[in-house]
Design a protein around this motif. Sequence first.
Motif: not given
Length: 131
Positions: A57-59, A68-70, A92-96
């Motif tokens: 849920t944080f991703v 969420n980043q913090d 789930e993604t390259e960006a994440q």
Amino acid sequence: MEVTESLLLSDKKLVDKVLTSIQEMGVTVWLDDFGTGYSSLSYLQSFHFDGVKVDRTFVQDIESNKKNQDLVKAIISLANTLKIDTVIEGIETEAQAAVLQDFGCITGQGYYYAKPLPASAFEQQWLNIKK
């Protein structure tokens, strides 16, 4: 072995004894879905874990959600301070993956890397990678 919060709600002395016995056999024990329960921090105080698995849920929107980043940065820092490992779930993604790598995350799991597989299919994929 992954341990969920519901297991930890029972007899603390018994749970601690069982977890310690499992670790003495060489099995690592992880606190699963870290950050979503009522008392995750108290579990880190009461029991010895080899690592925490940060809930997905944080991703989900980590590229754009500052809160969420913090939180993820803080969890990684906390785990590092306690000298335990961190796995981030639900990548789930390259960006994440890139954002999390920038935060110092060295271990993750999710569909970005692979979908769940039967053991035989995993073994075959592993053999193909090693060639």
